[in-house]
Design an enzyme around this catalytic site. Structure first.
Site, PDB file in Angstrom:
ATOM      1  N   LYS A  19      -1.253  -9.446   2.770  1.00  7.36           N
ATOM      2  CA  LYS A  19      -0.448  -9.016   3.929  1.00  7.36           C
ATOM      3  C   LYS A  19      -1.249  -8.000   4.718  1.00  7.36           C
ATOM      4  CE  LYS A  19       3.327  -6.085   3.627  1.00  7.36           C
ATOM      5  NZ  LYS A  19       2.865  -4.931   4.440  1.00  7.36           N
ATOM      6  N   ASP A  71       0.830  -1.204   0.000  1.00 10.50           N
ATOM      7  CA  ASP A  71       0.000   0.000   0.000  1.00 10.50           C
ATOM      8  C   ASP A  71       0.871   1.265   0.000  1.00 10.50           C
ATOM      9  OD1 ASP A  71       0.818  -0.192   2.622  1.00 10.50           O
ATOM     10  OD2 ASP A  71      -1.181   0.021   3.507  1.00 10.50           O
ATOM     11  N   SER A  72       2.205   1.076  -0.032  1.00  9.48           N
ATOM     12  CA  SER A  72       3.108   2.203  -0.317  1.00  9.48           C
ATOM     13  C   SER A  72       2.761   2.775  -1.691  1.00  9.48           C
ATOM     14  CB  SER A  72       4.578   1.742  -0.293  1.00  9.48           C
ATOM     15  OG  SER A  72       4.744   0.566  -1.059  1.00  9.48           O
ATOM     16  N   GLU A  77      -1.156  -5.539   8.625  1.00  8.58           N
ATOM     17  CA  GLU A  77      -0.297  -5.005   9.687  1.00  8.58           C
ATOM     18  C   GLU A  77      -0.911  -5.251  11.066  1.00  8.58           C
ATOM     19  OE1 GLU A  77       0.308  -0.818   8.919  1.00  8.58           O
ATOM     20  OE2 GLU A  77       1.113  -1.191   6.918  1.00  8.58           O
ATOM     21  N   ASP A 110      -1.192  -6.082  -0.286  1.00  6.19           N
ATOM     22  CA  ASP A 110      -1.488  -5.490   1.021  1.00  6.19           C
ATOM     23  C   ASP A 110      -2.982  -5.266   1.193  1.00  6.19           C
ATOM     24  OD1 ASP A 110       0.678  -5.156   2.692  1.00  6.19           O
ATOM     25  OD2 ASP A 110       1.226  -3.185   1.907  1.00  6.19           O
ATOM     26  N   GLU A 122       9.513  -4.296   9.960  1.00  2.00           N
ATOM     27  CA  GLU A 122       9.958  -3.008   9.402  1.00  2.00           C
ATOM     28  C   GLU A 122      10.542  -2.101  10.483  1.00  2.00           C
ATOM     29  OE1 GLU A 122       7.106  -1.053   6.863  1.00  2.00           O
ATOM     30  OE2 GLU A 122       8.315   0.762   6.720  1.00  2.00           O
TER      31      GLU A 122
HETATM   32  O1  KIV Z   1       3.573  -1.091   1.521  1.00  2.00           O
HETATM   33  C1  KIV Z   1       4.730  -1.509   1.435  1.00  2.00           C
HETATM   34  O2  KIV Z   1       5.452  -1.273   0.463  1.00  2.00           O
HETATM   35  C2  KIV Z   1       5.232  -2.308   2.542  1.00  2.00           C
HETATM   36  C3  KIV Z   1       6.715  -2.601   2.555  1.00  2.00           C
HETATM   37  C4  KIV Z   1       7.464  -1.375   2.894  1.00  2.00           C
HETATM   38  C5  KIV Z   1       7.054  -3.733   3.436  1.00  2.00           C
HETATM   39  O3  KIV Z   1       4.497  -2.696   3.390  1.00  2.00           O
END
Ligand code: KIV
Length: 280
Positions: A116, A47-48, A118, A86, A185
């Site tokens: 994924k 989600d970056s 968090e 994510d 992280e």
């Molecule tokens: O969203 C993302 O790119 C991430 C990575 C930095 C692990 O969660």
């Protein structure tokens, strides 16, 4: 590796054999093609996306539809890598039923291999509900950007013994709940090493030192494409933006000077055909 894409079992085996795992983010088809062809085993549609592709300040504005849209492109662009998407903010925290439905949408609509999310014990019911339905899940602890506000910003997590203790408990709980891998992280390397040794699932670090089972970085940081602030843990391996800028400026300059298009870029018709077309 068995034929086709990498599997959860391949990653567990790589950990056992002490072979390092490379994860990298990708958000679109050409990037997925490139990182897959380069040999990354694990692709994260992170989600970056919000920051590096969509131009938001943080990850909070990213929606499930955004993740699905980009996840589809990455799956289409890759052949061998295991693709994880994510789950964005508020798609798994509200209830475990909602978490499962949203994880299911990601898997069904994108064709990705896993999701994924968090957090630790506070979201463990959501994790159990997703893994219980057979969806491969990667956990994410340490600096969890979706809760950066609560953590006091984008800071190293786990220097404080109470926070470190909770992170160890959370990591064990995630493994117990069926996560097949864990991203850590921005964590002191000593704590990441302890967690990596305690878990039998692979731990992928970002800003967590070299004793993790693998590493992940954001594609735009690796390639030198992101113009925002670069965290200390990033290593840039290419100057792609500079190269792309040179190419773009050359194109603009050649158009302005009528150098492009050249003879080899054009199509020709006969004089006769043109004359006929102009007949009144
Ligand atoms: O969203 C993302 O790119 C991430 C990575 C930095 C692990 O969660």
């Amino acid at each position: 590796m068995s034929a086709g894409r990498f599997s959860t079992l391949d990653f567990i085996e790589m950990k056992q054999k002490k072979e390092k795992i490379t994860m990298i983010t990708a958000y679109d088809h050409p990037t997925a093609q490139l990182v897959d062809e380069a040999g990354a085993e694990f692709i994260l549609v992170g989600d970056s996306l919000g920051m590096v592709v969509l131009g938001y300040e943080d990850t909070l504005a990213v929606t499930l539809d955004d993740m699905i849209h980009h996840g589809k492109a990455v799956v289409r662009g890759s052949k061998n890598a295991f693709v994880v998407v994510d789950m964005p903010f508020l798609t798994y925290e509200v209830s475990s039923e909602k978490a499962l439905l949203n994880a299911g949408r990601i898997i069904q609509e994108t064709g990705a291999q896993g999701v994924k999310l968090e957090g630790g014990l506070e979201i463990i019911d959501a994790v159990k509900s997703i893994t219980g339905s057979g969806i491969p899940l990667v956990g994410h602890l340490g600096l969890t950007p979706q809760s950066a506000g609560q953590l006091g910003g984008f800071k190293v997590q786990g220097k404080d013994p109470r926070v470190a203790k909770k992170m160890i408990e959370d990591s064990l709980a995630l493994e117990e709940a069926g996560a097949f891998s864990l991203v850590l992280e921005c964590v002191p390397w000593q704590l990441a090493k302890v967690i990596t040794e305690k878990l039998s699932i692979p731990v992928i670090g970002i800003g967590a030192g070299k004793f993790c089972d693998g590493q992940v970085l954001v594609y735009h940081d690796v390639m030198g494409l992101y113009t925002g602030k670069r965290p200390k843990f990033v290593k840039q391996y290419a100057e792609a933006r500079n190269e792309m800028m040179k190419g773009m400026q050359a194109y603009i300059s050649e158009v302005r000077q009528s150098i492009f298009p050249e003879e080899k870029h054009i199509f020709t018709m006969s004089e006769e055909a043109l004359a006929k077309a102009l007949e009144t």
